[in-house]
Scaffold this motif. Structure first.
Motif, PDB file in Angstrom:
ATOM      1  N   LYS A1215       0.556   4.423   1.790  1.00  0.00           N
ATOM      2  CA  LYS A1215       1.210   4.431   3.093  1.00  0.00           C
ATOM      3  C   LYS A1215       0.516   5.455   3.968  1.00  0.00           C
ATOM      4  O   LYS A1215       0.076   6.495   3.489  1.00  0.00           O
ATOM      5  N   ALA A1216       0.444   5.116   5.240  1.00  0.00           N
ATOM      6  CA  ALA A1216      -0.169   6.031   6.196  1.00  0.00           C
ATOM      7  C   ALA A1216       0.812   6.250   7.336  1.00  0.00           C
ATOM      8  O   ALA A1216       1.481   5.316   7.799  1.00  0.00           O
ATOM      9  N   TYR A1217       0.888   7.488   7.754  1.00  0.00           N
ATOM     10  CA  TYR A1217       1.777   7.872   8.858  1.00  0.00           C
ATOM     11  C   TYR A1217       0.928   8.025  10.112  1.00  0.00           C
ATOM     12  O   TYR A1217       0.001   8.854  10.156  1.00  0.00           O
ATOM     13  N   VAL A1218       1.238   7.230  11.105  1.00  0.00           N
ATOM     14  CA  VAL A1218       0.436   7.147  12.323  1.00  0.00           C
ATOM     15  C   VAL A1218       1.318   7.491  13.504  1.00  0.00           C
ATOM     16  O   VAL A1218       2.486   7.071  13.562  1.00  0.00           O
ATOM     17  N   VAL A1219       0.758   8.253  14.407  1.00  0.00           N
ATOM     18  CA  VAL A1219       1.450   8.593  15.652  1.00  0.00           C
ATOM     19  C   VAL A1219       0.805   7.796  16.766  1.00  0.00           C
ATOM     20  O   VAL A1219      -0.401   7.919  17.021  1.00  0.00           O
ATOM     21  N   GLU A1220       1.608   6.970  17.412  1.00  0.00           N
ATOM     22  CA  GLU A1220       1.106   6.113  18.492  1.00  0.00           C
ATOM     23  C   GLU A1220       2.151   6.081  19.594  1.00  0.00           C
ATOM     24  O   GLU A1220       3.304   5.705  19.361  1.00  0.00           O
ATOM     25  N   ASP A1221       1.720   6.468  20.804  1.00  0.00           N
ATOM     26  CA  ASP A1221       2.636   6.512  21.956  1.00  0.00           C
ATOM     27  C   ASP A1221       3.867   7.360  21.650  1.00  0.00           C
ATOM     28  O   ASP A1221       5.027   6.971  21.911  1.00  0.00           O
ATOM     29  N   ASN A1222       3.608   8.555  21.070  1.00  0.00           N
ATOM     30  CA  ASN A1222       4.683   9.497  20.735  1.00  0.00           C
ATOM     31  C   ASN A1222       5.709   8.882  19.790  1.00  0.00           C
ATOM     32  O   ASN A1222       6.886   9.236  19.802  1.00  0.00           O
ATOM     33  N   LYS A1223       5.283   7.948  19.018  1.00  0.00           N
ATOM     34  CA  LYS A1223       6.175   7.304  18.064  1.00  0.00           C
ATOM     35  C   LYS A1223       5.449   7.233  16.724  1.00  0.00           C
ATOM     36  O   LYS A1223       4.260   6.922  16.678  1.00  0.00           O
ATOM     37  N   GLN A1224       6.171   7.556  15.668  1.00  0.00           N
ATOM     38  CA  GLN A1224       5.564   7.548  14.341  1.00  0.00           C
ATOM     39  C   GLN A1224       5.752   6.190  13.700  1.00  0.00           C
ATOM     40  O   GLN A1224       6.860   5.662  13.612  1.00  0.00           O
ATOM     41  N   LEU A1225       4.643   5.636  13.239  1.00  0.00           N
ATOM     42  CA  LEU A1225       4.647   4.354  12.551  1.00  0.00           C
ATOM     43  C   LEU A1225       4.178   4.563  11.120  1.00  0.00           C
ATOM     44  O   LEU A1225       3.388   5.467  10.831  1.00  0.00           O
ATOM     45  N   ILE A1226       4.657   3.701  10.253  1.00  0.00           N
ATOM     46  CA  ILE A1226       4.250   3.746   8.853  1.00  0.00           C
ATOM     47  C   ILE A1226       3.450   2.489   8.564  1.00  0.00           C
ATOM     48  O   ILE A1226       3.953   1.370   8.731  1.00  0.00           O
ATOM     49  N   LEU A1227       2.191   2.690   8.164  1.00  0.00           N
ATOM     50  CA  LEU A1227       1.316   1.586   7.822  1.00  0.00           C
ATOM     51  C   LEU A1227       1.182   1.502   6.314  1.00  0.00           C
ATOM     52  O   LEU A1227       1.198   2.523   5.617  1.00  0.00           O
ATOM     53  N   GLU A1228       1.049   0.294   5.810  1.00  0.00           N
ATOM     54  CA  GLU A1228       0.906   0.088   4.381  1.00  0.00           C
ATOM     55  C   GLU A1228      -0.417  -0.597   4.100  1.00  0.00           C
ATOM     56  O   GLU A1228      -0.956  -1.310   4.956  1.00  0.00           O
ATOM     57  N   GLY A1229      -0.896  -0.389   2.889  1.00  0.00           N
ATOM     58  CA  GLY A1229      -2.136  -1.019   2.526  1.00  0.00           C
ATOM     59  C   GLY A1229      -2.390  -0.930   1.046  1.00  0.00           C
ATOM     60  O   GLY A1229      -1.669  -0.243   0.311  1.00  0.00           O
ATOM     61  N   GLN A1230      -3.421  -1.607   0.599  1.00  0.00           N
ATOM     62  CA  GLN A1230      -3.790  -1.566  -0.795  1.00  0.00           C
ATOM     63  C   GLN A1230      -5.289  -1.683  -0.910  1.00  0.00           C
ATOM     64  O   GLN A1230      -5.944  -2.376  -0.110  1.00  0.00           O
ATOM     65  N   LEU A1231      -5.840  -0.968  -1.920  1.00  0.00           N
ATOM     66  CA  LEU A1231      -7.263  -0.995  -2.204  1.00  0.00           C
ATOM     67  C   LEU A1231      -7.449  -1.455  -3.628  1.00  0.00           C
ATOM     68  O   LEU A1231      -6.628  -1.189  -4.511  1.00  0.00           O
ATOM     69  N   HIS A1232      -8.537  -2.162  -3.854  1.00  0.00           N
ATOM     70  CA  HIS A1232      -8.805  -2.770  -5.148  1.00  0.00           C
ATOM     71  C   HIS A1232     -10.077  -2.188  -5.738  1.00  0.00           C
ATOM     72  O   HIS A1232     -11.067  -2.003  -5.023  1.00  0.00           O
ATOM     73  N   VAL A1233     -10.023  -1.906  -7.049  1.00  0.00           N
ATOM     74  CA  VAL A1233     -11.199  -1.444  -7.779  1.00  0.00           C
ATOM     75  C   VAL A1233     -11.275  -2.250  -9.058  1.00  0.00           C
ATOM     76  O   VAL A1233     -10.272  -2.382  -9.777  1.00  0.00           O
ATOM     77  N   ALA A1234     -12.420  -2.756  -9.379  1.00  0.00           N
ATOM     78  CA  ALA A1234     -12.624  -3.567 -10.582  1.00  0.00           C
ATOM     79  C   ALA A1234     -13.512  -2.802 -11.545  1.00  0.00           C
ATOM     80  O   ALA A1234     -14.691  -2.569 -11.260  1.00  0.00           O
ATOM     81  N   LEU A1235     -12.947  -2.368 -12.641  1.00  0.00           N
ATOM     82  CA  LEU A1235     -13.706  -1.683 -13.689  1.00  0.00           C
ATOM     83  C   LEU A1235     -14.226  -2.735 -14.653  1.00  0.00           C
ATOM     84  O   LEU A1235     -13.439  -3.435 -15.313  1.00  0.00           O
ATOM     85  N   GLN A1236     -15.526  -2.837 -14.767  1.00  0.00           N
ATOM     86  CA  GLN A1236     -16.121  -3.854 -15.611  1.00  0.00           C
ATOM     87  C   GLN A1236     -16.495  -3.332 -16.995  1.00  0.00           C
ATOM     88  O   GLN A1236     -16.464  -4.088 -17.969  1.00  0.00           O
ATOM     89  N   SER A1237     -16.885  -2.057 -17.053  1.00  0.00           N
ATOM     90  CA  SER A1237     -17.328  -1.520 -18.350  1.00  0.00           C
ATOM     91  C   SER A1237     -17.009  -0.035 -18.408  1.00  0.00           C
ATOM     92  O   SER A1237     -16.815   0.626 -17.386  1.00  0.00           O
ATOM     93  N   ILE A1238     -16.960   0.448 -19.616  1.00  0.00           N
ATOM     94  CA  ILE A1238     -16.683   1.862 -19.844  1.00  0.00           C
ATOM     95  C   ILE A1238     -17.938   2.660 -19.521  1.00  0.00           C
ATOM     96  O   ILE A1238     -19.059   2.283 -19.886  1.00  0.00           O
ATOM     97  N   GLY A1239     -17.713   3.775 -18.833  1.00  0.00           N
ATOM     98  CA  GLY A1239     -18.826   4.643 -18.478  1.00  0.00           C
ATOM     99  C   GLY A1239     -19.510   4.290 -17.184  1.00  0.00           C
ATOM    100  O   GLY A1239     -20.425   5.008 -16.758  1.00  0.00           O
ATOM    101  N   LYS A1240     -19.111   3.229 -16.501  1.00  0.00           N
ATOM    102  CA  LYS A1240     -19.721   2.819 -15.233  1.00  0.00           C
ATOM    103  C   LYS A1240     -18.696   2.941 -14.122  1.00  0.00           C
ATOM    104  O   LYS A1240     -17.613   2.382 -14.204  1.00  0.00           O
TER     105      LYS A1240
END
Length: 1383
Positions: A1215-1240
């Motif tokens: 979640k990200a807290y954003v201030v826009e036009d003197n108003k606080q908005l909460i943005l949501e998001g997701q990031l993906h990581v794919a682990l293919q092998s150990i040690g990499k």
């Protein structure tokens, strides 16, 4: 070259012929009037002798007279002024002569090839082929018979015949007089006596100055005229016998006529040889005799009394008027009208009562009169004059012998006339010796004794010059030159200087342009016969003047023909003088001849770069054609002025335009169909055709789909992209196969699209045609009432007539501007449509400002059309296509109208324009069916299928039908939970097929799968910001079908393009390693070692979007073989909050799934773990939208797992807290990581391109450390062993730097809770294959998991200077866990 149909010798001989007068009794005139002819007219066609005559000269030498022609005229006793030949009446008559002779329509066209010019001489507008302008060394090839100018020949003959009898020469004086009496007279002999006395009175009484007689003793020849139809032939024979006794058999003749009656031989076709002498328009062809005789035009004009004033020049405002009296010809008119009260005889043409035998009788009469009467009379008078002259001069020999001795062949220089005395009016008495010599010379000339005539003229010339009698001298010079030319065998060259002197004297000294013109006409023909075309042209041009436009025009035209007939043709001079001739013809009122001259000159200037000359010629041709009631030719000429790239000024172009509009308006009123307009120019190839309704603009918060519009520029790559998306959609709708007849949908056709097939349009949907207009002029044009011209063929019906659509608004095209007009066409039935062209009103817009934003339009408005003629692309496939210029089909204007189809409109609500990378935003899409046909099969394809999701029927949660405006409304589905920190993650089994879209085509989950007419539905749409920052172009292609099957259009598509600006958010790096913790430290995994997963999260946002901080609220994983078991981060329940430039490291223990969980290759375990204590709701990662975006972005591997493979996908939800036009908005998001092998290590960021660097193969350095767990309370110092290994065979210098560096090149150095103490930099040297160990010390300030593999190692061969950092990307992390003393 205009050539005479006669030879030059024949022309000169016929210009000076013996003159014979005629006096008829009234009864004789009545007899001839039965044939609608006077007696002189009756004889005129037979006045040329067909046999040779003979005459003896004073030396008794026989002279042959060949092809002699005599001139027979009635006696006209009215006084004629000396200037009669230049009188206004005669000018009008000559003007009518020229006007009556025109080129025949349909006559064979004469073509002259002069170099690269093909000049056509005919009555029509010539159209030469364009070619180069090099003609200096051109060759002249006459392809057909040389062209004649019958109007010039007619003018010349009538001009020479109209020459008045002058006192300084005797050529036009009468030699004899025919006295004609009818045999029906009571006493014919008395009538002969009366006529003889009348002739004597006219000649010798002194009452009449005209006609003039050659010698005092005029030959009288008595003719008895017998009418075979009513007279007594025996009585006529007896009277004739009496006449022979009285006048001698050589002085009289019996002429029998009118042998034909109306009842006999009615079917016999008798030729009419008189028509060519009596009528104006009688020139049968170009090689015939001149058609008009001046002597018969005079009485006709007198009888009509019509005005014959000259027409004005088209460029003059006031017509020039001329007037003149015809009183000098009254007697001739009265003479011709004699006997008009008598019966005219049978109906028919001339000579209706004459048979062919009568024609022979007339011909025989002329021959008898000439051979037995005229020639002996002339011979006798020549002898008498010779004797008189010899006796007066006291000579003992004949003048002939003396002149041969004195002047034979020698040249005598003329006296200079540069300063003559004013004695041109000197008159000799009739008995003067000088005039006797001239009289003898004229007699010899008339009977073709040119040698003796030349001698006499030469002698007289000397005497006249000595007396300064310039008029007489000029006449002698003229005839001496003509006699020298006509002498057989050409014993002496033609004295052209005689003619030049005579012309100069006539024109400058005597002020007699008539005689000067006669002299010039004769000399020009003689020079042309000798090939001296340049001298002839110069002579003709000198004779032009302002006193006679007609004469100047004819002479300029002949001069132009001289230039084209030269050995090296001067084509440009020909054209220039033809233009001058056309101008003078126009001033003389000869508009047809003026038009012909301009058209012939146009052949030289056309398409040669002479734009101003072309404009002038076309403008004149247009005016003359309009005046001659040839509006089509006028329109064509004006069109050439307006369509070419004109170099005229704006004022001149405006004048041209107004002239054209006026001519066109007059022309259009007489036409049944709309003719084509030349303005403005239409770029047919730039025509665009749009099928369907124009895009509806946004309404309130709704944003309409962009689709296709005429405002968009066509791009080939973009069209290919849309075609690829449509192909995917069609394949998905047809079970993975694309139909063989599939063609991508083309809503807008232009010159770059594929137009080889008929486009498909839909009934009741508009067709918009965009036509591009260009104004080539410097003056503005006004177009109004624009409409399309079309032709329609209904199914099974024949094509209709051309029709127009409703009128549209007006357009004003400024000077040299290009504008586009969009015209609509609404089809109502199915069939074949053909768009023909454009119909509009054209006017010249006047730049007069009435009020702001208004312009006044010219009142001259015309309506016309222009056809849209579009050529397809040039063919270049076969050899014939490459050799020739061939074009393919272009059928964009020939659509096929199909039955009605569904039409869908798409609107977007709360659709963002900017997102953070990975941000999840919820929007809404509204689908509206605005047609009368239901639609189904709604699908969508996109160039970024991972950017959005509609969810699915099984995974989509219950969502309100209308969007809410709450800022903190979450896009995720959540579940309340009360977990303790460190608890085990929850697990849930889901199928990846519920989320993934293998083909990239997404079915839209619509209730009932059908949208009825007029119905609309609204669906949620989840968006996820792209993982890479920047501006992204995202294209949607919506697909739908009609519920009615079997129609020609199988489907329809709707395009939408958005641009999303993605800003940086978080960067996630994940790595995994096998845990080296002893079994007793791992209570959860007793009996087997686990795997540690480290997740580094860094805030790389630069706060440009107003983002204050990020919170990591959940970490989830998905794998078929592994799961995140628990979080082992020792930070207790502290919130994971990241401000700008901060990063956090999370550590998780991963374990293998139980055997029953991984048995199916089609299922994957999705675990939600690691809830932060501050968050009281768990996000269900297996539902929409989290699962949709995850499974599309990170697809699980389907291959068999190897020993070192991990295949673990991690989802970091923030979640990200954003201030826009003197108003606080909460943005949501997701990031993906794919682990293919150990040690990499794996990262959520898109890897950037890394430039290749020179690697140092001589040095390989390895760093080795062990993982240990140390418990501390406040400060912990741990010894670390660093092993360096030189794997090369060269000596290496090594530099070790222990100072921390940032993991991101864009951020500053990050201060962590551990540091290296003691020495922080080492400089070493390693021998080949040497292994060296160093002992370092690390100091920790707080518990946590740390990676000790941070030293930077630089190495280089000893012999090099540059130091290179050794890559540590393949080195395993050296991890250490620092726990608190209470753990």
């Amino acid at each position: 070259m205009a050539q005479c149909v006669q030879s030059v010798q024949e022309f000169v001989q016929d210009s000076f012929v013996p003159m014979v007068a005629v006096l008829c009794s009234e009864e004789a005139e009545r007899v001839t009037r039965k044939n609608k002819l006077g007696f002189a007219e009756l004889l005129r066609p037979f006045c040329r002798l067909t046999s040779e005559g003979h005459i003896r000269d004073p030396n008794n030498q026989m002279q042959v007279v060949k092809n002699l022609r005599i001139c027979v005229n009635n006696v006209v006793t009215s006084p004629t002024p000396a200037s009669a030949a230049s009188s206004p009446a005669l000018r009008r008559l000559l003007n009518d002569v020229v006007l009556s002779c025109q080129p025949q329509e349909g006559a064979a066209t004469n073509v002259i090839t002069a170099g690269d010019y093909d000049l056509s001489f005919s009555g029509k507008d010539p159209k030469p082929e364009p070619s180069s302008d090099d003609h200096k060394s051109a060759d002249l090839n006459v392809l057909t018979e040389p062209s004649t100018t019958p109007w010039f020949e007619a003018y010349r003959e009538n001009f020479l015949q109209s020459m008045p009898a002058s006192d300084h020469e005797f050529l036009n004086h009468y030699l004899a007089c025919l006295l004609v009496v009818s045999s029906t007279e009571a006493v014919p002999v008395e009538q002969f006596l009366k006529l003889s006395q009348e002739q004597h009175r006219v000649q010798h009484s002194g009452e009449y100055t005209n006609p003039k007689w050659f010698i005092p003793n005029t030959l009288k020849y008595y003719v008895l005229l017998h009418d075979m139809s009513e007279g007594d032939e025996q009585r006529a024979d007896s009277v004739y016998e009496d006449m022979k006794q009285r006048y001698g058999h050589q002085g009289c003749y019996l002429l029998k006529l009118n042998s034909r009656t109306s009842s006999a031989e009615e079917d016999e076709q008798i030729p009419d040889p008189w028509s060519q002498y009596l009528h104006r328009n009688t020139l049968q062809n170009q090689v015939g005799r001149p058609c008009v005789s001046l002597l018969h035009l005079l009485p006709c004009l007198l009888a009509d009394g019509a005005s014959t004033s000259l027409d004005s020049h088209p460029l003059q405002l006031d017509p020039a008027s001329s007037s003149g009296s015809l009183h000098a010809l009254t007697a001739a008119n009265a003479e011709l009208k004699k006997g008009s009260r008598e019966p005219e005889g049978p109906a028919g043409g001339h000579g209706a009562c004459l048979t062919l035998n009568d024609h022979d009788h007339i011909r025989q009469f002329i021959q008898e009169f000439t051979f037995r009467g005229l020639l002996p009379h002339v011979e006798k008078n020549i002898r008498q004059l010779n004797d008189q002259l010899v006796s007066r001069k006291g000579l003992s020999r004949s003048l002939f012998t003396a002149t041969k001795k004195w002047f034979g062949g020698g040249k005598v220089p003329e006296k200079s006339i540069s300063e003559p005395k004013s004695t041109c009016g000197l008159l000799y008495p009739p008995e003067a010796p000088e005039l006797q010599i001239r009289k003898m010379a004229d007699l010899c000339f008339l009977v073709q004794h040119y040698e003796l005539a030349y001698s006499c003229y030469h002698t007289a010339k000397k005497d006249f010059l000595s007396d300064q009698a310039m008029l007489y001298a000029a006449g002698a010079l003229e005839m001496a030159a003509v006699s020298a030319f006509l002498q057989p065998g050409a014993p002496r060259p033609y004295p052209a200087h005689y003619m030049d002197t005579a012309i100069q004297t006539y024109r400058d000294v005597c002020k007699n342009m008539v005689l000067a013109e006669r002299c010039a006409l004769l000399s020009a023909e003689i020079l042309k016969s000798q090939g001296k075309y340049s001298e002839a042209a110069t002579l003709l041009i000198k004779m032009t003047s302002e006193d006679s436009d007609l004469r100047s025009a004819l002479l300029l035209e002949q001069a132009a023909h001289c230039f084209i007939n030269m050995r090296n043709p001067m084509v440009r001079k020909f054209a220039f003088h033809m233009i001058l001739a056309g101008h003078r013809f126009s001033k003389a009122g000869q508009r047809r001849h003026a038009l012909r001259c301009y058209c012939q000159a146009m052949q030289v200037y056309k398409e040669r770069g002479w734009s101003l000359a072309e404009d002038h010629i076309n403008f004149t041709i247009g005016r003359q054609s309009f005046t001659l009631s040839q509006p089509e030719n006028a329109v064509t000429a004006f069109r050439h002025i307006l369509t070419n790239d004109s170099r005229q000024t704006a004022t001149q172009q405006g004048a041209f335009l107004r002239e054209y509009l006026y001519v066109y308006k007059v022309t259009a009123s007489t036409l049944y169909s709309l003719p084509e307009l030349p303005l403005p120019c239409i770029h047919s190839s730039a025509t665009r055709v749009y099928f369907g309704h124009e895009r509806r603009l946004a309404e309130g918060e709704k944003q309409a789909a962009t689709h296709v519009s005429l405002d968009q520029e066509y791009d080939q790559d973009t069209a290919a992209m849309w075609g690829h998306l449509e192909e995917q959609l069609v394949a998905a709708a047809n079970r993975g196969t694309v139909p063989a007849n599939f063609q991508p949908t083309q809503c807008c056709l232009n010159s770059q699209t594929d137009n080889l097939r008929h486009p498909l349009a839909v009934a009741e949907e508009p067709i918009i045609v965009e036509v591009t207009f260009r104004n080539p002029l410097k003056v503005p044009l006004a177009l109004s009432n624009l409409s399309l011209l079309w032709r329609f063929s209904a199914d099974g019906a024949s094509p209709s007539q051309d029709r127009t659509t409703d009128w549209s608004a007006a357009e004003v095209i400024t000077n040299e501007e290009t504008v586009s007009a969009r015209l609509r066409l609404l089809p109502h039935a199915t069939g074949q449509l053909h768009i023909v062209g454009v119909v509009y009103d054209l006017a010249a817009a006047v730049d007069v400002l009435l009020s702001p934003g208004q312009q006044m339009l010219d009142l001259m408005v015309v309506r016309g059309r222009q056809d849209l003629k579009i050529r397809g692309p040039r063919l270049n496939q076969t050899k014939e296509d490459k050799m020739l210029i061939r074009h393919g089909l272009d059928l964009r204007l020939d659509p096929i109208i199909t039955p009605p189809m569904p039409l869908m409109e798409v609107f977007f609500l709360q659709f963002p324009t900017a997102l953070l990378c990975g941000e999840i935003r919820k929007a809404y899409v509204e689908f509206c069916n605005v047609s009368g046909v239901a639609l189904c099969g709604l699908r969508v394809a996109s160039t970024h299928p991972d950017f959005f999701t509609f969810g699915s029927q099984t995974t989509t949660p219950v969502t309100p039908l209308s969007p809410t405006s709450a800022e903190n409304c979450s896009a995720y589905k959540t579940l309340a939970t009360a977990r303790e920190p460190g608890s085990v993650a929850s697990e849930m089994l889901v199928s990846a097929e519920d989320f993934s879209q293998p083909s990239g085509v997404m079915d839209i989950p619509m209730d009932g799968s059908t949208l009825q007419p007029g119905q609309s539905t609204q669906l949620p749409l989840w968006l996820r910001g792209p993982d890479q920052e920047g501006v992204h172009e995202i294209n949607f292609l919506f697909y739908y079908e009609s519920t009615e099957k079997g129609i020609r259009i199988s489907h329809r598509v709707l395009r939408h393009t958005v641009f999303i600006c993605a800003s940086r958010s978080l960067s996630v790096q994940a790595s995994a390693c096998r845990s080296s913790v002893p079994p007793h430290h791992s209570v959860e995994d007793r009996g087997g070692a686990g795997t540690l997963v480290f997740v580094d999260v860094e805030n790389i946002n630069t706060s440009e979007a107003g983002v204050r901080e990020f919170h990591i609220i959940q970490v989830s994983s998905s794998s078929q073989h592994w799961r995140l078991h628990r979080c082992i981060n020792p930070a207790k329940d502290k919130d994971c909050k990241l401000t700008s430039r901060e990063r956090a490291k999370l550590c998780f223990r991963a374990t293998r799934c139980k055997p029953h969980q991984g048995t199916s290759d089609t299922s994957s375990s999705l675990c939600a773990v690691g809830d932060l204590p501050a968050v009281s709701r768990q996000i269900i990662s297996s539902s929409t939208p989290c699962g949709d975006f995850f499974f599309r972005g990170c697809r699980p591997s389907e291959s068999h797992q190897k020993c070192n493979e991990l295949d673990l996908n991690i989802i970091v939800i923030w979640k990200a807290y954003v201030v826009e036009d003197n108003k606080q908005l909460i943005l949501e998001g997701q990031l993906h990581v794919a682990l293919q092998s150990i040690g990499k290590e794996a990262s959520s960021l898109t890897p950037k391109e890394v430039h290749a660097q020179l690697s140092l193969s001589a040095c390989v350095v390895g760093v080795k450390a062990s993982l240990c767990v140390v418990s501390v309370c406040s400060l912990c110092v741990v010894p670390v062993s660093l092993t360096l290994s030189n794997c090369s065979s060269a000596q290496v210098d090594v530099l070790i730097d222990l100072r921390h560096r940032s993991t991101s090149g864009e951020s500053l150095e990050v201060h962590s809770s551990f540091t290296w103490v003691g020495q922080t930099q080492y400089k070493l040297q390693l021998q080949p294959q040497q292994v060296l160990g160093l002992t370092l010390r690390a100091c920790f300030l707080q518990p946590g998991v740390y990676n000790l593999n941070t030293p930077r190692v630089f190495a280089k061969p000893a012999e090099q200077d540059a130091m290179c950092e050794t890559s540590q990307q393949t080195a395993s992390p050296a991890l250490i866990i620092i726990s608190s003393s209470s753990a």
